[in-house]
Each structure stands twice: as structure tokens, then as C-alpha cells.
Design a protein around this motif. Structure first.
Motif, PDB file in Angstrom:
ATOM      1  N   PHE A  13       0.818  -1.207   0.000  1.00 57.47           N
ATOM      2  CA  PHE A  13       0.000   0.000   0.000  1.00 57.47           C
ATOM      3  C   PHE A  13       0.851   1.256   0.000  1.00 57.47           C
ATOM      4  O   PHE A  13       0.451   2.284  -0.518  1.00 57.47           O
ATOM      5  CB  PHE A  13      -0.937   0.013   1.218  1.00 57.47           C
ATOM      6  N   THR A 222      -5.281   5.101  -3.364  1.00 59.22           N
ATOM      7  CA  THR A 222      -4.770   3.743  -3.478  1.00 59.22           C
ATOM      8  C   THR A 222      -5.897   2.731  -3.481  1.00 59.22           C
ATOM      9  O   THR A 222      -6.924   2.922  -2.837  1.00 59.22           O
ATOM     10  CB  THR A 222      -3.826   3.445  -2.297  1.00 59.22           C
ATOM     11  N   THR A 241      -1.758   2.810  -7.150  1.00 57.67           N
ATOM     12  CA  THR A 241      -1.693   4.127  -6.532  1.00 57.67           C
ATOM     13  C   THR A 241      -1.630   5.187  -7.622  1.00 57.67           C
ATOM     14  O   THR A 241      -0.857   5.063  -8.572  1.00 57.67           O
ATOM     15  CB  THR A 241      -0.451   4.257  -5.628  1.00 57.67           C
ATOM     16  N   THR A 248      -7.280   6.269 -10.207  1.00 58.47           N
ATOM     17  CA  THR A 248      -7.124   4.960  -9.564  1.00 58.47           C
ATOM     18  C   THR A 248      -8.248   4.024  -9.990  1.00 58.47           C
ATOM     19  O   THR A 248      -8.014   2.863 -10.347  1.00 58.47           O
ATOM     20  CB  THR A 248      -7.106   5.110  -8.039  1.00 58.47           C
TER      21      THR A 248
END
Length: 265
Positions: A13, A222, A241, A248
Motif C-alpha cells: 500500500f 490507493t 496508486t 485509480t
């Protein structure tokens, strides 16, 4: 014991900014031990705090939006007969899948070699796309990832857009993670769950978890996709991301409509 899968997920992430923080981990890569951890799922220890370096980095660099709301929905996606213009298919070999990537991005995977003239040029190109000058650190950070793809123009000193997958697929899980599970896993490292979706793709059901944070005044939108891998009984993980929620979602949509298992025609 910490949720072993969450350790890898948190690194993914924050993959777009870990190099900025001086941490030699990207897309769940790094030491052999961290890759082994990434092969586990979410059933055990999901309420235990993560030991990921991202957990500490979020305290100093990341900030949460003022408010974050979570909602779930189900979507059906039809099989695309051809890729949208400007995309090309690229392998995530360990995950056993092939996904669409914008064709002007810099792409590497676990089978990429940085040896020779062409390999060194590729390493230089992806380092520049990440906004980094230390090519040795970049190469080390990519050593355990399965797929890393970044837009050619960086945002300050980190990638402006990024797609990555860790060095192992997810084993030992019979079902996709629920919304509550995703929320808890994100919360371990101070990421909000903004939206959770279940999506019926042409090749099986997937879940998408959206999260937005701010790093050095730059907003990072994200999404993590958990989907069937190319291996029976396993799941694949991808993280996307970009600098806006719409971008996104666009990347997620193209991936879910067009992804394939390796060897599929």
C-alpha cells in the motif's frame, strides 16, 4: 503473532513512497523472510498490530483524511474482447496472472534482469520514474517483488502512478476477505477504508479496497485488488496508486476487465 499477510500488504500500500522514506522495501519485497510472510492470508491474527515499517512511517509522513466512509457494493464486469488503446499486457509470473499496464510506463517483474547494457538502462529508467537517484537501493527494493510498474514522470521523489504485486501469492484462504477484515487490516497502519467493493470479473470474483492518504502534501489514492491467482486455491494481490480517485478507479476497471491467468489464450 501479527497477521503475516498484512505485513506484506502494508508495504504494498505504501510502495509508492517507501523509497522516499529510505526503506528498501517495495511491493512487499525485501528480505526472504518478508516474502515468506506474504504467502499467508487474513484468517489468523487479523486484530494484531502490524510490525511493518510502514506502521511507523505513517505516523510521521502520512495523514488521514478528515473523514472516511466505507461502503460496499457488487459489480459485474463483462469480458473485454480487446485492450483499451494505450495499454499492454504484462506478466506477474509468481502470482500467475497477466494484467494490463499503460504502455508508456516502466515495467519490471520477478524475471527481469538488470544485467548488461539493456538491463542497466531499464534500472536507470525505473529509478528516474520513481524519482530516485540511488539505483542500487532501487534494485534492492525490487528484489522480492513480482511486478512493479510506474508512470514515467515522478511526483517529487516518488512515483506519480504505480501498480505492484508482492513476491508470493496468498495461500490458505478459502474465501475473499470481508469488508470488516479489510478495514481492520488497513487500520493496523492508520489507513482508512474509504470504500470496499466485490466485483464479478470474467475470471472470478475479486474484492477492491480503496484508501486515500496524504504524503508531503500530495494526495495518494490507493486501491488493493485481491483476486484469483493463476494457481488453484490461491489469491493474487495487486496495489494501484495514483494522484486522483478517478485515475485509480480507471486503472482498477481496466485491470479487472482484462486480466488473465498465465497461459490463457
Amino acid at each position: 503473532m501479527p497477521n503475516k499477510y498484512s505485513l506484506s500488504t502494508r508495504k504494498i500500500f505504501s510502495g509508492a513512497v517507501l523509497l522516499t522514506l529510505g526503506i528498501s522495501s517495495l511491493a512487499g519485497c525485501g528480505t526472504t523472510n518478508s516474502n515468506e510472510q506474504g504467502s499467508h492470508g487474513w484468517s489468523n491474527g487479523e486484530n494484531t498490530a502490524s510490525a511493518s515499517p510502514v506502521a511507523s512511517s505513517t505516523k510521521g509522513g502520512f495523514s488521514r483524511p478528515e473523514s472516511a466512509s466505507s461502503s460496499s457494493s457488487a459489480k459485474n464486469m463483462s469480458d473485454s474482447t480487446e485492450l483499451p488503446a494505450g495499454y499492454t499486457m504484462f506478466d506477474s509470473p509468481i502470482q500467475g496472472i497477466q494484467i494490463p499496464i499503460p504502455e508508456n510506463w516502466v515495467m519490471v517483474n520477478s524475471e527481469t534482469s538488470f544485467n548488461g547494457t539493456e538491463g542497466q538502462k531499464l534500472l536507470t529508467d525505473i529509478s528516474k520514474a520513481m524519482g530516485q537517484t540511488d539505483e542500487e537501493k532501487v534494485e534492492a527494493s525490487l528484489a522480492g517483488s513480482d511486478l512493479t510498474a510506474v508512470a514515467p514522470t515522478p511526483e517529487k521523489n516518488f512515483p506519480s502512478e504505480y501498480i505492484g504485486s508482492p513476491g508470493k501469492s496468498i495461500k490458505g484462504e478459502a474465501e475473499l476477505p470481508t469488508e470488516e477484515t479489510m478495514k481492520k487490516r488497513l487500520a493496523m497502519d492508520d489507513f482508512p477504508l474509504d470504500k470496499y467493493e466485490k466485483v464479478d470479473t470474467p475470471r472470478g470474483e475479486a474484492v477492491v479496497a480503496y484508501s486515500a492518504v496524504t504524503y508531503e502534501r500530495s494526495k495518494l489514492d490507493t486501491a488493493e485488488i485481491i483476486m484469483p491467482s493463476g494457481h488453484t486455491g490461491e489469491f493474487a494481490s495487486l496495489v494501484i496508486t495514483a494522484g486522483s480517485a478517478d485515475r485509480t478507479k480507471e486503472l482498477v476497471k481496466v485491470i479487472l476487465e482484462n486480466w488473465k491467468q498465465l497461459g490463457e489464450h
